[in-house]
Motif scaffolding. Structure first.
Motif, PDB file in Angstrom:
ATOM      1  N   PRO A  22     -12.618   7.926  -6.764  1.00 57.05           N
ATOM      2  CA  PRO A  22     -13.319   6.827  -6.071  1.00 57.05           C
ATOM      3  C   PRO A  22     -14.797   7.141  -5.799  1.00 57.05           C
ATOM      4  CG  PRO A  22     -11.836   7.983  -4.559  1.00 57.05           C
ATOM      5  CD  PRO A  22     -11.638   8.599  -5.903  1.00 57.05           C
ATOM      6  N   LYS A  23     -15.616   6.083  -5.903  1.00 57.38           N
ATOM      7  CA  LYS A  23     -17.024   6.186  -5.522  1.00 57.38           C
ATOM      8  C   LYS A  23     -17.129   6.211  -4.010  1.00 57.38           C
ATOM      9  CE  LYS A  23     -18.915   6.094  -9.613  1.00 57.38           C
ATOM     10  NZ  LYS A  23     -17.865   5.642 -10.462  1.00 57.38           N
ATOM     11  N   HIS A  24     -16.141   5.599  -3.384  1.00 54.16           N
ATOM     12  CA  HIS A  24     -16.098   5.571  -1.928  1.00 54.16           C
ATOM     13  C   HIS A  24     -14.636   5.550  -1.517  1.00 54.16           C
ATOM     14  CE1 HIS A  24     -17.030   4.462   2.216  1.00 54.16           C
ATOM     15  NE2 HIS A  24     -16.180   3.462   2.110  1.00 54.16           N
ATOM     16  N   LEU A  25     -14.289   6.378  -0.544  1.00 56.51           N
ATOM     17  CA  LEU A  25     -12.912   6.400  -0.059  1.00 56.51           C
ATOM     18  C   LEU A  25     -12.925   6.571   1.455  1.00 56.51           C
ATOM     19  CD1 LEU A  25      -9.792   6.613  -0.506  1.00 56.51           C
ATOM     20  CD2 LEU A  25     -10.118   9.058  -0.845  1.00 56.51           C
ATOM     21  N   ALA A  26     -12.368   5.594   2.164  1.00 53.36           N
ATOM     22  CA  ALA A  26     -12.286   5.695   3.625  1.00 53.36           C
ATOM     23  C   ALA A  26     -10.831   5.532   4.036  1.00 53.36           C
ATOM     24  CB  ALA A  26     -13.148   4.622   4.280  1.00 53.36           C
ATOM     25  N   ILE A  27     -10.375   6.445   4.879  1.00 51.41           N
ATOM     26  CA  ILE A  27      -8.999   6.370   5.373  1.00 51.41           C
ATOM     27  C   ILE A  27      -9.035   6.374   6.898  1.00 51.41           C
ATOM     28  CG2 ILE A  27      -6.711   7.452   5.381  1.00 51.41           C
ATOM     29  CD1 ILE A  27      -7.437   8.846   2.779  1.00 51.41           C
ATOM     30  N   ALA A  28      -8.487   5.322   7.486  1.00 48.87           N
ATOM     31  CA  ALA A  28      -8.403   5.273   8.944  1.00 48.87           C
ATOM     32  C   ALA A  28      -6.930   5.274   9.339  1.00 48.87           C
ATOM     33  CB  ALA A  28      -9.088   4.014   9.469  1.00 48.87           C
ATOM     34  N   ASN A  29      -6.619   6.042  10.367  1.00 51.00           N
ATOM     35  CA  ASN A  29      -5.227   6.134  10.827  1.00 51.00           C
ATOM     36  C   ASN A  29      -5.024   5.166  12.000  1.00 51.00           C
ATOM     37  OD1 ASN A  29      -2.768   6.833  11.892  1.00 51.00           O
ATOM     38  ND2 ASN A  29      -3.083   9.033  11.703  1.00 51.00           N
ATOM     39  N   ASP A  30      -4.233   4.125  11.745  1.00 51.25           N
ATOM     40  CA  ASP A  30      -3.974   3.098  12.772  1.00 51.25           C
ATOM     41  C   ASP A  30      -2.596   3.251  13.400  1.00 51.25           C
ATOM     42  OD1 ASP A  30      -6.382   1.782  12.544  1.00 51.25           O
ATOM     43  OD2 ASP A  30      -5.657   0.352  11.048  1.00 51.25           O
ATOM     44  N   SER A  31      -1.971   4.411  13.187  1.00 57.65           N
ATOM     45  CA  SER A  31      -0.561   4.560  13.580  1.00 57.65           C
ATOM     46  C   SER A  31      -0.323   4.275  15.066  1.00 57.65           C
ATOM     47  CB  SER A  31      -0.081   5.968  13.263  1.00 57.65           C
ATOM     48  OG  SER A  31      -0.334   6.256  11.897  1.00 57.65           O
ATOM     49  N   HIS A  32      -1.294   4.667  15.910  1.00 58.80           N
ATOM     50  CA  HIS A  32      -1.101   4.474  17.356  1.00 58.80           C
ATOM     51  C   HIS A  32      -0.928   3.004  17.724  1.00 58.80           C
ATOM     52  CE1 HIS A  32      -5.391   3.901  16.661  1.00 58.80           C
ATOM     53  NE2 HIS A  32      -5.397   3.184  17.747  1.00 58.80           N
ATOM     54  N   LYS A  33      -1.478   2.106  16.893  1.00 59.83           N
ATOM     55  CA  LYS A  33      -1.376   0.676  17.195  1.00 59.83           C
ATOM     56  C   LYS A  33       0.030   0.146  16.934  1.00 59.83           C
ATOM     57  CE  LYS A  33      -6.077  -0.397  15.650  1.00 59.83           C
ATOM     58  NZ  LYS A  33      -6.791  -1.166  14.628  1.00 59.83           N
ATOM     59  N   HIS A  34       0.799   0.896  16.186  1.00 59.96           N
ATOM     60  CA  HIS A  34       2.107   0.380  15.749  1.00 59.96           C
ATOM     61  C   HIS A  34       3.264   1.234  16.240  1.00 59.96           C
ATOM     62  CE1 HIS A  34       0.042  -2.277  12.874  1.00 59.96           C
ATOM     63  NE2 HIS A  34      -0.788  -1.269  12.726  1.00 59.96           N
ATOM     64  N   ALA A  35       2.965   2.272  17.018  1.00 61.55           N
ATOM     65  CA  ALA A  35       3.988   3.267  17.355  1.00 61.55           C
ATOM     66  C   ALA A  35       5.213   2.656  18.024  1.00 61.55           C
ATOM     67  CB  ALA A  35       3.393   4.350  18.250  1.00 61.55           C
ATOM     68  N   ILE A  53      -7.033   1.774   4.300  1.00 65.82           N
ATOM     69  CA  ILE A  53      -7.691   2.526   3.229  1.00 65.82           C
ATOM     70  C   ILE A  53      -8.629   1.625   2.436  1.00 65.82           C
ATOM     71  CG2 ILE A  53      -7.293   3.878   1.120  1.00 65.82           C
ATOM     72  CD1 ILE A  53      -4.545   4.624   2.228  1.00 65.82           C
ATOM     73  N   THR A  54      -9.838   2.092   2.244  1.00 65.04           N
ATOM     74  CA  THR A  54     -10.773   1.407   1.357  1.00 65.04           C
ATOM     75  C   THR A  54     -11.038   2.320   0.160  1.00 65.04           C
ATOM     76  OG1 THR A  54     -11.811   0.338   3.251  1.00 65.04           O
ATOM     77  CG2 THR A  54     -13.052   0.312   1.183  1.00 65.04           C
ATOM     78  N   ILE A  55     -10.778   1.813  -1.028  1.00 67.98           N
ATOM     79  CA  ILE A  55     -11.039   2.594  -2.239  1.00 67.98           C
ATOM     80  C   ILE A  55     -11.992   1.800  -3.124  1.00 67.98           C
ATOM     81  CG2 ILE A  55     -10.034   3.809  -4.209  1.00 67.98           C
ATOM     82  CD1 ILE A  55      -7.316   3.494  -2.898  1.00 67.98           C
ATOM     83  N   VAL A  56     -13.074   2.422  -3.520  1.00 60.68           N
ATOM     84  CA  VAL A  56     -13.985   1.800  -4.475  1.00 60.68           C
ATOM     85  C   VAL A  56     -13.896   2.618  -5.756  1.00 60.68           C
ATOM     86  CG1 VAL A  56     -16.355   1.133  -4.958  1.00 60.68           C
ATOM     87  CG2 VAL A  56     -15.491   1.041  -2.610  1.00 60.68           C
ATOM     88  N   SER A  57     -13.384   1.991  -6.797  1.00 60.33           N
ATOM     89  CA  SER A  57     -13.160   2.740  -8.037  1.00 60.33           C
ATOM     90  C   SER A  57     -13.308   1.832  -9.247  1.00 60.33           C
ATOM     91  CB  SER A  57     -11.760   3.353  -8.021  1.00 60.33           C
ATOM     92  OG  SER A  57     -11.405   3.807  -9.304  1.00 60.33           O
ATOM     93  N   ASP A  58     -13.853   2.411 -10.306  1.00 54.86           N
ATOM     94  CA  ASP A  58     -13.985   1.660 -11.564  1.00 54.86           C
ATOM     95  C   ASP A  58     -12.621   1.379 -12.198  1.00 54.86           C
ATOM     96  OD1 ASP A  58     -16.674   1.618 -11.269  1.00 54.86           O
ATOM     97  OD2 ASP A  58     -17.023   3.433 -12.454  1.00 54.86           O
ATOM     98  N   LYS A  59     -11.600   2.116 -11.744  1.00 58.62           N
ATOM     99  CA  LYS A  59     -10.264   1.903 -12.302  1.00 58.62           C
ATOM    100  C   LYS A  59      -9.718   0.516 -11.972  1.00 58.62           C
ATOM    101  CE  LYS A  59      -8.538   6.307 -13.427  1.00 58.62           C
ATOM    102  NZ  LYS A  59      -7.442   7.252 -13.390  1.00 58.62           N
ATOM    103  N   PHE A  60     -10.343  -0.175 -11.017  1.00 55.14           N
ATOM    104  CA  PHE A  60      -9.857  -1.496 -10.644  1.00 55.14           C
ATOM    105  C   PHE A  60     -10.512  -2.613 -11.471  1.00 55.14           C
ATOM    106  CE2 PHE A  60      -9.313   0.629  -6.316  1.00 55.14           C
ATOM    107  CZ  PHE A  60      -7.978   0.907  -6.551  1.00 55.14           C
ATOM    108  N   ALA A  61     -11.463  -2.240 -12.308  1.00 52.95           N
ATOM    109  CA  ALA A  61     -12.173  -3.260 -13.082  1.00 52.95           C
ATOM    110  C   ALA A  61     -11.200  -4.017 -13.970  1.00 52.95           C
ATOM    111  CB  ALA A  61     -13.272  -2.607 -13.925  1.00 52.95           C
ATOM    112  N   GLY A  62     -11.232  -5.338 -13.892  1.00 53.45           N
ATOM    113  CA  GLY A  62     -10.385  -6.171 -14.725  1.00 53.45           C
ATOM    114  C   GLY A  62      -8.919  -6.192 -14.322  1.00 53.45           C
ATOM    115  N   VAL A  63      -8.602  -5.575 -13.175  1.00 51.76           N
ATOM    116  CA  VAL A  63      -7.214  -5.535 -12.709  1.00 51.76           C
ATOM    117  C   VAL A  63      -7.050  -6.522 -11.555  1.00 51.76           C
ATOM    118  CG1 VAL A  63      -5.401  -4.039 -11.787  1.00 51.76           C
ATOM    119  CG2 VAL A  63      -7.119  -3.091 -13.347  1.00 51.76           C
ATOM    120  N   PRO A  64      -6.070  -7.441 -11.647  1.00 56.95           N
ATOM    121  CA  PRO A  64      -5.879  -8.395 -10.549  1.00 56.95           C
ATOM    122  C   PRO A  64      -5.461  -7.679  -9.253  1.00 56.95           C
ATOM    123  CG  PRO A  64      -4.446  -8.918 -12.432  1.00 56.95           C
ATOM    124  CD  PRO A  64      -5.094  -7.602 -12.721  1.00 56.95           C
TER     125      PRO A  64
END
Lengths: 104, 142
Positions: A22-35, A53-64
């Protein structure tokens, strides 16, 4: 305060990095909101169950969109099936899509 | 009001299924799921009920469907928390590991994030309209 990533989050980051470069990868843990929610009744893992999770990747190009999410689910199959990861909130963008959003 | 009509539309058929020892999608579960998917043009597998969603993602999805004007008569919701067989079965059937799951005209659309993204882009509205699943505008004005 510095937040320490747990073992599951660390594994998720490693797998997504190798799978999607990924060109950009962000992972946030929201588990406490759902415990305490109904779907987690009886679950042993309540501290690393929900990730945003936010993933920015060229692998998604042309993929629905559903197929993009399936790719991520597939990469994290072990975590979802065996480690008690319960929900992923996914943003899956290509680099041009991501840049357009940033410039808005 | 639409919200009330939406709530009264709730149908939660009870699945009567024999529990299986193995975690395979049995023919019985599969046909029960196919029946559920065909029970209305718009079908949502969710946690809890439209009146009382048991999960924020299910709640958000229900809200979006309501805001877009889904016709209660063309909508069915199934509470996966009532049936472990359905909860596991629908994940395998859709090859999608999480709940909620939206089906329109028997086609899998996606989970909460996809529903949200598609509602923002206008795609979901188009899809629901082409499935003739929205409340007719004349009726809304009355």
């Amino acid at each position: 305060m510095l937040r320490m990533a747990g073992p599951i989050e660390t594994a998720i980051r490693r797998k997504l990095t190798s799978e999607f470069s990924p060109k950009h990868l962000a992972i946030a843990n929201d588990s406490h909101k759902h415990a305490h929610h109904a779907g987690l009744r009886g679950a042993t893992n309540t501290t690393e169950s929900h990730f945003r999770i936010t993933i920015v990747s060229d692998k998604f190009a042309g993929v629905p969109l559903p197929a993009r999410h399936r790719l991520v689910y597939k990469a994290l199959d072990h975590e979802l099936q065996n480690e008690g990861v319960h929900a992923l909130q996914l943003k899956t963008k290509t680099e041009p899509e991501w840049e357009r959003k940033q410039n808005k | 009001m639409f919200a009330r009509a939406f709530q009264s539309s709730l149908r939660t058929p009870k699945f009567r299924l024999t529990p299986l020892a193995v975690r395979l999608l049995s023919q019985e579960t599969k046909s029960a799921i196919e029946q559920a998917i065909s029970s209305a043009p718009v079908v949502l597998f969710m946690k809890g009920t439209p009146q009382a969603p048991a999960c924020g993602f299910s709640r958000a999805t229900i809200q979006i469907l309501g805001q877009l004007g889904v016709d209660p008569h063309k909508f069915a919701a199934y509470n996966v928390l009532e049936d472990p067989e359905l909860r596991q079965g629908i994940k395998e059937y859709s090859e999608w590991p999480t709940i909620p799951q939206l089906y329109v005209n028997k086609d899998f659309v996606g989970g909460c994030d996809i529903v949200m993204a598609m509602s923002q882009s206008g795609e979901l509205s188009e899809l629901l309209e082409s499935a003739d699943a929205l409340v007719p505008e004349e009726e809304e004005e009355k």
